[in-house]
Design a protein around this motif. Structure first.
Motif, short mmCIF file in Angstrom:
data_model
loop_
_atom_site.label_atom_id
_atom_site.label_comp_id
_atom_site.label_asym_id
_atom_site.label_seq_id
_atom_site.Cartn_x
_atom_site.Cartn_y
_atom_site.Cartn_z
N THR A 27 -6.60 1.02 -5.12
CA THR A 27 -7.58 0.36 -4.91
C THR A 27 -7.72 -0.41 -6.61
N ALA A 28 -7.76 0.23 -7.24
CA ALA A 28 -7.90 -0.98 -8.94
C ALA A 28 -6.39 -2.30 -8.65
N MET A 29 -5.36 -1.83 -7.77
CA MET A 29 -4.28 -2.81 -7.89
C MET A 29 -4.39 -3.54 -7.08
N ARG A 30 -5.53 -3.21 -6.09
CA ARG A 30 -5.81 -4.21 -5.47
C ARG A 30 -6.41 -5.48 -6.42
N ALA A 31 -7.22 -4.87 -6.79
CA ALA A 31 -8.70 -6.92 -7.18
C ALA A 31 -7.97 -7.30 -7.68
N GLY A 32 -8.18 -8.78 -7.55
CA GLY A 32 -8.15 -9.60 -7.17
C GLY A 32 -7.00 -10.53 -6.65
N ARG A 33 -6.31 -9.48 -5.75
CA ARG A 33 -5.11 -10.26 -4.59
C ARG A 33 -5.81 -10.05 -3.14
N SER A 34 -5.02 -10.82 -2.82
CA SER A 34 -4.96 -11.45 -1.43
C SER A 34 -4.35 -9.58 -0.70
N GLU A 35 -4.60 -9.91 0.21
CA GLU A 35 -4.10 -8.55 1.37
C GLU A 35 -2.27 -8.69 1.67
N ARG A 36 -1.88 -9.85 1.67
CA ARG A 36 -0.72 -9.97 1.58
C ARG A 36 -0.19 -9.96 0.22
N ALA A 37 -0.81 -10.80 -0.54
CA ALA A 37 0.02 -10.18 -1.60
C ALA A 37 -0.44 -8.82 -2.21
N PHE A 38 -0.76 -8.08 -1.95
CA PHE A 38 -1.36 -7.21 -2.18
C PHE A 38 0.18 -6.14 -1.57
N ALA A 39 0.14 -6.19 -0.43
CA ALA A 39 1.45 -5.35 0.54
C ALA A 39 2.46 -5.68 -0.09
N ALA A 40 3.05 -7.12 -0.43
CA ALA A 40 4.79 -7.54 -0.45
C ALA A 40 5.04 -7.11 -2.44
N ARG A 41 4.14 -7.02 -3.17
CA ARG A 41 3.92 -6.39 -4.06
C ARG A 41 4.08 -4.75 -4.42
N SER A 42 3.33 -4.13 -3.21
CA SER A 42 3.21 -2.71 -2.85
C SER A 42 4.41 -1.64 -2.48
N LEU A 43 5.18 -2.91 -1.67
CA LEU A 43 6.62 -2.63 -1.25
C LEU A 43 7.53 -1.99 -2.31
#
Length: 257
Positions: A91-107
């Motif tokens: 959840t902390a990694m999601r902070a300040g990122r859009s859903e699309r940006a976090f999805a790409a980064r998390s992959l």
């Protein structure tokens, strides 16, 4: 099949699994799904490299321990986290990122990274199944070490689960059972498990795979295990400082004071 090719196919299989889990995590907005598949990813990697190596009978020395360990770990984490939503780390990694940006980064930084780690840390499994045989006295000792570690972490997890199930214990420090002698008996058990896997690799002549077991132990101690949890508990548990004062960090021992 050559060891390098077997490793690459095993890695590809794990990355396919992690990509599928990532797709589910995007749909559910829960990147912590990856934790539930960590143990299963090792089971998959070990099964693939064992099959590509011709299903040698001596491979069962490590295939069965990995199966029992991986299934127990994944089932336990899935049960423990069921209905609790995404872990705070993600959840902390999601902070300040859009859903699309976090999805790409998390992959890349969560799912594929953990998949790659599974393959690298899984080199003791590759060493055993690719060997011509094992020196059975050391292999037997290694399995006994593994069994002690698995039993230790299973008991520690069970004791903690029972403690957390009691409403009166909410926010309190667990200092009973094995947790009276070590602040992290579950991680101690996990380290013993991986010591067993490393010894199995050595019994197969796979000294080159020992750094992988050491890497797993370092991750437990310094990255995703002891250090991270200690920091969180100091901030969230009243009385934890006193627990630290009287209880060993990892290796079980008599309480002080």
């Amino acid at each position: 099949m050559a060891g390098g090719t077997v490793f690459m196919v095993g890695l590809a299989a794990v990355l396919v699994l992690m990509t599928a889990v990532w797709l589910a995590s995007v749909q559910r907005r829960d990147a912590s799904l990856v934790d539930r598949y960590w143990g299963l990813a090792f089971v998959l990697f070990t099964g693939v490299v064992w099959g590509l190596s011709g299903w040698p009978l001596h491979g069962l020395w490590i295939v069965l321990p990995v199966l029992f360990w991986g299934l127990r770990l994944s089932i336990f984490i899935a049960w423990r986290n069921w209905g609790h939503g995404e872990d705070g780390r993600y959840t902390a990694m999601r902070a300040g990122r859009s859903e699309r940006a976090f999805a790409a980064r998390s992959l890349v930084t969560i799912f594929w990274l953990q998949g790659a780690l599974v393959a690298v840390i899984g080199l003791p499994m590759l060493a055993v199944v690719q060997a011509d045989g094992l020196w059975w006295p050391l292999a037997l000792a290694a399995v006994l070490v593994w069994a002690v570690g698995l039993g230790f972490e299973t008991l520690a997890d069970t004791q903690m689960a029972r403690f957390r199930a009691e409403p009166a214990n909410r926010g309190q420090v667990m200092d009973r059972g094995l947790w009276r002698y070590s602040r992290h008996p579950n991680y101690f058990g996990e380290i013993v498990v991986w010591t067993g896997f490393g010894l199995l690799a050595l019994a197969a002549g796979g000294w080159w795979a020992l750094p992988s077991a050491v890497l797993m132990i370092l991750l437990i101690l310094r990255v995703s295990g002891v250090t991270l949890l200690e920091r969180r508990l100091h901030d969230s548990r009243p009385g934890y400082a006193d627990y630290v004062r009287r209880t060993n960090t990892l290796i079980p021992g008599p309480p002080r004071g």
